[in-house]
Scaffold this active site. Structure first.
Site, short mmCIF file in Angstrom:
data_model
loop_
_atom_site.label_atom_id
_atom_site.label_comp_id
_atom_site.label_asym_id
_atom_site.label_seq_id
_atom_site.Cartn_x
_atom_site.Cartn_y
_atom_site.Cartn_z
N ARG A 6 8.12 -2.80 -0.20
CA ARG A 6 9.10 -1.64 0.49
C ARG A 6 9.64 -1.00 -1.18
O ARG A 6 10.57 -1.76 -2.01
CB ARG A 6 9.87 -1.51 1.28
CG ARG A 6 9.04 -2.74 2.48
CD ARG A 6 8.68 -0.74 3.67
NE ARG A 6 7.59 -1.17 4.91
CZ ARG A 6 6.87 -0.35 5.08
NH1 ARG A 6 7.50 1.16 4.87
NH2 ARG A 6 6.98 -0.79 6.08
N ALA B 290 5.81 -1.74 13.05
CA ALA B 290 5.98 -0.50 13.05
C ALA B 290 5.86 1.43 12.35
O ALA B 290 5.41 0.89 12.03
CB ALA B 290 7.69 -0.90 12.83
N LEU C 48 6.51 5.86 12.62
CA LEU C 48 7.30 6.80 11.59
C LEU C 48 6.56 7.15 13.87
O LEU C 48 5.20 7.20 14.48
CB LEU C 48 7.46 8.02 11.73
CG LEU C 48 7.50 7.27 10.37
CD1 LEU C 48 7.25 8.49 9.06
CD2 LEU C 48 9.23 6.94 10.22
N GLU D 217 -1.90 -1.74 12.59
CA GLU D 217 -1.56 -2.63 11.70
C GLU D 217 -2.17 -3.69 11.69
O GLU D 217 -2.07 -5.06 11.05
CB GLU D 217 -0.16 -2.86 11.84
CG GLU D 217 0.82 -1.25 11.32
CD GLU D 217 1.97 -1.30 10.36
OE1 GLU D 217 2.56 -2.25 10.84
OE2 GLU D 217 2.62 0.14 10.40
N GLY E 117 25.73 5.97 9.36
CA GLY E 117 26.39 6.30 8.90
C GLY E 117 25.64 6.64 8.14
O GLY E 117 26.81 7.80 7.55
N GLU F 1 -0.15 -0.07 2.49
CA GLU F 1 -0.50 -1.13 3.70
C GLU F 1 -2.02 -1.50 3.28
O GLU F 1 -2.29 -2.30 3.66
CB GLU F 1 -0.44 0.72 5.33
CG GLU F 1 0.30 0.35 5.83
CD GLU F 1 0.48 1.39 6.81
OE1 GLU F 1 -0.76 2.09 7.48
OE2 GLU F 1 1.27 1.80 7.42
#
Length: 208
Positions: free
Chosen positions: A68, A80, A82, A101, A120, A148
């Site tokens: 990441r 996971a 989108l 995945e 926030g 990936e």
């Protein structure tokens, strides 16, 4: 007193979008505060996401390890992705992500929990599913690219993941929330008492 989040929207006097990216954008709103003053708030506009805590018959969770770039870490995560299509059914998206995945399908799906990841500064909402009764998916594996293409896939006992979370060794938001919610559900009314997979999700309304 009921402890429950409630939807609410304060007046916005002006808004602009100074940046538009491939999947997300940045919005600037001038928001009226309770005392009548106006405060400027910048935040990331996000389509929303789904994540899957998939448990096999041995009680192990299916996890992936991938790089990441924003945090300069290779993180262990649960599958996971989108919500790329407006109004997309989150269950269908979760099933797709588990297939792409991990090349796995599941027969039993429940809602584990819903979260706002960083309220926030971003409007991202994530629905985390529990998937059980796993089996190998049919057909060819999904062709991966970019980060990936370098993913690792493993099955890890949930207790080991909980230990890693509490030790600060596992930091991915969905993994942390997912395994701790699973542990709480087991200690409470049990996994079969979790919400059905098609439970309404006001943060990201969807079509059945």
């Amino acid at each position: 007193m009921t402890i429950k989040d409630t939807a609410e929207e304060w007046e916005v006097r002006a808004t602009e979008t100074p940046f538009v990216g491939n999947k997300t954008s940045v919005r600037t709103d001038d928001v009226v505060m309770p005392d009548g003053s106006v405060a400027r708030r910048d935040y990331q506009v996000h389509p929303g996401s789904v994540a899957v805590l998939a448990l096999d018959d041995e009680g192990r969770a299916l996890v992936i390890r991938q790089y990441r770039h924003p945090v300069r870490h290779r993180l262990w995560e649960i599958p996971a992705g989108l919500l790329d299509i407006p109004g997309e059914n989150p269950l269908h998206a979760a099933q797709r992500e588990l297939y792409e995945e991990a090349h796995v399908k599941a027969e039993d799906w429940r809602v584990l929990t819903d979260v706002f990841t960083t309220p926030g500064g971003c409007d991202e909402a994530v629905r985390i599913f529990l998937a059980r009764d796993l089996s190998e998916a049919e057909g060819q594996r999904f062709e991966v690219e970019d980060e990936e293409a370098d993913m690792e896939l493993s099955r890890v006992p949930v207790d080991e993941l909980v230990r890693g979370v509490l030790a600060g060794e596992l930091q991915n938001n969905c993994l942390v929330v997912g395994v701790l919610a699973l542990t709480a559900a087991r200690a409470g009314d049990g996994l079969d008492a979790l919400r059905p997979a098609e439970d309404p999700w006001p943060a990201r309304p969807f079509e059945a």
